[in-house]
Design an enzyme around this catalytic site. Structure first.
Site, PDB file in Angstrom:
ATOM      1  N   THR A   1       0.850  -1.202   0.000  1.00  0.00           N
ATOM      2  CA  THR A   1       0.000   0.000   0.000  1.00  0.00           C
ATOM      3  C   THR A   1       0.874   1.236   0.000  1.00  0.00           C
ATOM      4  OG1 THR A   1       0.026   0.284   2.406  1.00  0.00           O
ATOM      5  CG2 THR A   1      -1.743  -1.089   1.472  1.00  0.00           C
ATOM      6  N   ASP A   2       0.299   2.352  -0.375  1.00  0.00           N
ATOM      7  CA  ASP A   2       0.968   3.610  -0.081  1.00  0.00           C
ATOM      8  C   ASP A   2       0.827   3.831   1.431  1.00  0.00           C
ATOM      9  OD1 ASP A   2       2.288   5.981  -0.137  1.00  0.00           O
ATOM     10  OD2 ASP A   2       1.058   6.909  -1.688  1.00  0.00           O
ATOM     11  N   TRP A   3       1.662   4.707   1.963  1.00  0.00           N
ATOM     12  CA  TRP A   3       1.730   4.859   3.429  1.00  0.00           C
ATOM     13  C   TRP A   3       0.406   5.385   4.003  1.00  0.00           C
ATOM     14  CZ3 TRP A   3       5.359   2.360   1.673  1.00  0.00           C
ATOM     15  CH2 TRP A   3       6.440   1.939   2.418  1.00  0.00           C
TER      16      TRP A   3
ATOM     17  N   GLY B   1      -2.392   4.125   3.161  1.00  0.00           N
ATOM     18  CA  GLY B   1      -3.398   4.027   2.105  1.00  0.00           C
ATOM     19  C   GLY B   1      -4.369   2.875   2.277  1.00  0.00           C
TER      20      GLY B   1
END
Ligand code: BGC
Length: 808
Positions: A228-230, A232
């Protein structure tokens, strides 16, 4: 069949659950003696390895590292070897710093010139972006470092970035916003990919079966793991079910408990969990995390050289009236502009590098044989024009033959976490250009900016050289171009519209409510200006040289095209031959031209060379939504060879076999086909593409939910929440006025409530988020008591989870 069946069999349910999220800000979860932790670091433009405690967007500094040119800069090189070299240098540096995975490259399509992170992305064109990213990935992974192309996908704005739904039609999704990833994956074979913060057509990308399974794994053949994005992650279980392998940063015990409960309650099949663990372990167990890297040392000079070469090949000459450039050794140069002493050479946000070895124009002039008449600051970074600085600059200018003026965008103009407000350059810089242009001296503008700016002053200056954000060695590279030691070969990887008013649906960008409607459909970047025949300042693919090239003898066969290119000027130079494909007679929506290939050739004066550009599976295809497959429309295509999208030199017709497509009689189709985008209404868009999504409300006193942003507290029931939102907004404005965006504030402002439980390393669980929402929604007492109880309950549970292995 699981590849790591033997290990997975030995792991407990708790361990498998814990593996699905990080062990901290930058580490994946380690299982004692069985699975090592991987260290992940930004970023795309140089390493950002936080040495002390990790804190996402970096209150704590990072270790010194090489700052390479930003991706927007590199893209102008159109040079696959150069970008691969940068990737390799980055991968090497990562290995030496014990970083196992690099969080980059970013390759989102630049949908709008105001996108706050455009400087981190390559192009408005998916073919170019995909090719470049593919080679960067190959470079990064050459020595075992893992690359992480990001942000998958359709991530075009920073405003509300974690609470934004990109509403896009399927064909545009495939042809514009996914083809870049497809090419990058096919060419670079990345071992990981990062999902984006946004939703696509109502589903968070990190839990989209369509994106992660049907397209990424099945169609693109991706065999790495998905991170995931941080912050996200939205629904952890839905993520795992649909193909997400690792949530970052660590959700710790509360995250693992969610997974355990889902398995025990039958909401998540353990076989699916095993599959996700297997995909992750395939990468972790073959990564550099399994090795000791003590022996590897960074050769900083070599790294700097790589950054220098990349900057050199990426500089674009935009204007050169009466051959004012190159400068000769006799030319006395007045160097003006704050950027010349304090360069603007990188963007801000997670890509920010603690630069090891920064050059400036001022300090490097002499070494490049430039005779300086002096240096004057000219303008301040932020604020109004300063008459004293202008006077000083003019005094210096009149003592010189040529003024080299370094201007562009300042730090607050380009940052992760915020979109640009307009396409202008700071007014005090524009005023300085005007003042200096009234003098007799020749005026050479050197631009430092990671994205397009309006240039109403263009006619008043003699030359413009664009260095974009050139990284640590950009200054020396710039002098090489200004003096002609290197003949500029960069070509713009994006269009420069005349003004922002020309950008289709520009007034709707960025979307301030949940849904962001991609109403321009396929007509992104040059695909719009070209087809709508709108004049632009500089077209896609544009760049001048100190020599000239002629093209002839175009031939086409089923393998591709061949053309003879001759250097018809006086000095050696490099030309980028661009292949565009069009189909004037068509029954589907189509841009007039699309880039489908390019090749670079370096030629001595008078030298000629045959240049070949091969066709590939992407050359003639389009995505047929009705059959959900790629197809080729049968008929005559125009094969166009040009110097840029607006300067086609040679054209040939070419017959292609394929599917007969029925003509469409539809009013909206006709508007799109005429590229009359101004006439496309919201209804046209929604009905034609069958894309109806409820827009969120923004009314005073409304109840807020998990996926509303903290910014929306401005309308909350609770006065405390409203006060917090106001405070956040003011604090952001204050930091902007000082000239430095505060990334953590920006992050929080655009962050949805759910992320509180995702970004706090197990301190806040989802139940506590519910309690916070109760407070925000006007139930102060019950919310507070639930929050306090929740806090102690969570602490107690975390302690009781003794099987959880903390980071050592
Ligand atoms: C950015 C990513 C970055 C991550 C880790 C996020 O805010 O969107 O691009 O890799 O942070 O710093």
């Amino acid at each position: 069949m699981l590849k790591n069946a033997a290990i997975i069999k030995k792991l407990t349910l708790e361990q498998k659950a814990a593996l699905m999220s990080g062990q901290g800000e930058w580490k994946s979860y380690a299982v004692n003696n069985q699975v090592p932790a991987m260290f992940l670091s930004d970023g795309p433009l140089g390493l950002r390895k936080q040495s002390g405690a990790g804190d996402h967007l970096g209150l704590n500094g990072s270790e010194p590292a090489t700052c390479f040119p930003s991706s927007a800069t590199l893209a102008n090189s159109w040079n696959l070897e150069v970008v691969e070299d940068v990737g390799q240098a980055l991968g090497k540096e990562a290995q030496a710093l014990d970083v196992h995975q690099v969080l980059g490259p970013g390759l989102n399509i630049k949908r709008n010139p105001l996108g706050g992170r455009n400087f981190e992305y390559y192009s408005e064109d998916p073919y170019l972006a995909g090719k470049l990213a593919g080679r960067v990935i190959r470079g990064i992974q050459a020595n075992g470092t893992i690359a992480t192309p990001k942000h998958f996908a359709v991530n075009s704005q920073e405003t509300r970035r974690m609470a934004s739904n990109s509403v896009v039609d399927e064909r545009t999704l495939r042809e514009i916003y996914l083809t870049n990833f497809e090419i990058a994956i096919q060419e670079g074979n990345p071992k990981s990919i990062m999902t984006s913060y946004n939703e696509v057509n109502g589903t968070y990308t990190n839990e989209s079966h369509h994106l992660l399974q049907d397209i990424l794994r099945q169609e693109f053949g991706f065999d790495g793991y998905v991170v995931t994005d941080w912050g996200g992650d939205n629904d952890h279980i839905a993520g795992i079910k649909n193909g997400s392998n690792l949530v970052m940063p660590g959700l710790k015990q509360p995250g693992a408990r969610e997974v355990i409960a889902a398995v025990q309650e039958g909401r998540l099949d353990e076989a699916v969990l095993d599959q996700r663990v297997d995909e992750l372990l395939n990468v972790v167990l073959s990564s550099n995390a399994t090795k000791k890297n003590d022996a590897i040392k960074v050769d900083w000079d070599h790294q700097h050289q790589v950054a220098y070469q990349a900057a050199l090949k990426s500089i674009v000459l935009l204007k050169n009236e009466a051959d004012v450039l190159p400068l000769t050794q006799e030319t006395r140069v007045a160097l003006i502009g704050d950027f010349a002493a304090n360069p603007r050479y990188q963007g801000a946000g997670s890509s920010l590098v603690n630069t090891k070895n920064l050059e400036t124009l001022k300090d490097t002039a002499q070494a490049h044989g430039v005779t300086l008449a002096g240096y004057a600051q000219g303008y301040k970074r932020v604020g109004q024009s300063d008459p004293a600085l202008i006077a000083e600059a003019k005094d210096l200018a009149i003592k010189s033959d040529v003024v080299v003026l370094n201007v562009g965008l300042n730090e607050v103009s380009e940052s992760e976490g915020m979109d640009r407000k307009d396409m202008t350059m700071p007014a005090n810089q524009v005023e300085l250009i005007q003042e200096l242009s009234q003098l007799d001296q020749k005026l050479v503008v050197v631009l430092s900016a990671g994205s397009p700016v309006e240039m109403p002053w263009l006619d008043r200056v003699d030359a413009v050289v664009h260095g974009y954000l050139g990284g640590e060695a950009g200054a020396g590279a710039m002098w090489e171009v200004l003096t002609g030691a290197y003949n500029p070969s960069g070509r713009l990887a994006e269009t420069y519209p005349m003004s922002y008013a020309d950008v289709p649906f520009g007034e709707e960008f960025p979307a301030h409510r949940r849904n962001s409607y991609y109403k321009e459909s396929l007509f992104v970047g040059y695909r719009y200006y070209d087809k709508a025949q709108k004049a632009v300042r500089f077209p896609f693919g544009f760049g001048l040289s100190y020599t000239s090239f002629t093209y002839d003898n175009l031939s086409v066969n089923d393998q591709g095209v061949e053309v003879k290119v001759t250097n018809s000027g006086q000095v050696a130079g490099t030309e980028t031959v661009q292949l565009y494909i069009g189909k004037a007679e068509t029954n589907i929506l189509r841009p007039a031209k699309e880039l489908k290939g390019f090749a670079q050739v370096s030629l001595a004066p008078g030298e000629s060379q045959q240049v070949k550009i091969s066709f590939d599976d992407k050359t003639f295809r389009y995505f047929d939504v009705s059959s959900d497959t790629w197809q080729v429309e049968a008929g005559t295509y125009q094969i166009m060879i040009g110097k840029n999208v607006n300067d086609i030199i040679l054209t040939a017709d070419y017959q292609v076999e394929g599917q007969e497509v029925m003509a469409v009689q539809d009013e909206v189709f006709a508007k799109y086909q005429a590229c009359d985008l101004q006439s496309i209404s919201q209804n046209d868009f929604e009905n034609y593409f069958n894309l109806e999504f409820k827009q969120n409300t923004m009314v005073k006193g409304q109840n807020l939910g998990y996926n509303d942003t903290l910014a929306e507290m401005i309308n909350a029931k609770s006065w405390i929440a409203r006060a917090v939102a106001k405070w956040l907004k003011n604090a952001i404005a204050k930091s902007e006025a000082k000239g430095k965006p505060d990334l953590n504030l920006l992050f929080n402002y655009n962050m949805p409530f759910r992320a509180m439980g995702k970004m706090t390393g197990g301190l806040i669980d989802q139940d506590m988020v519910t309690a916070i929402l109760r407070i925000v929604n006007g139930h102060f007492w019950s919310g507070s008591s639930r929050l306090i109880k929740g806090y102690f309950r969570n602490q107690k549970r975390n302690k009781a989870d003794t099987w959880y292995e903390e980071d050592k």
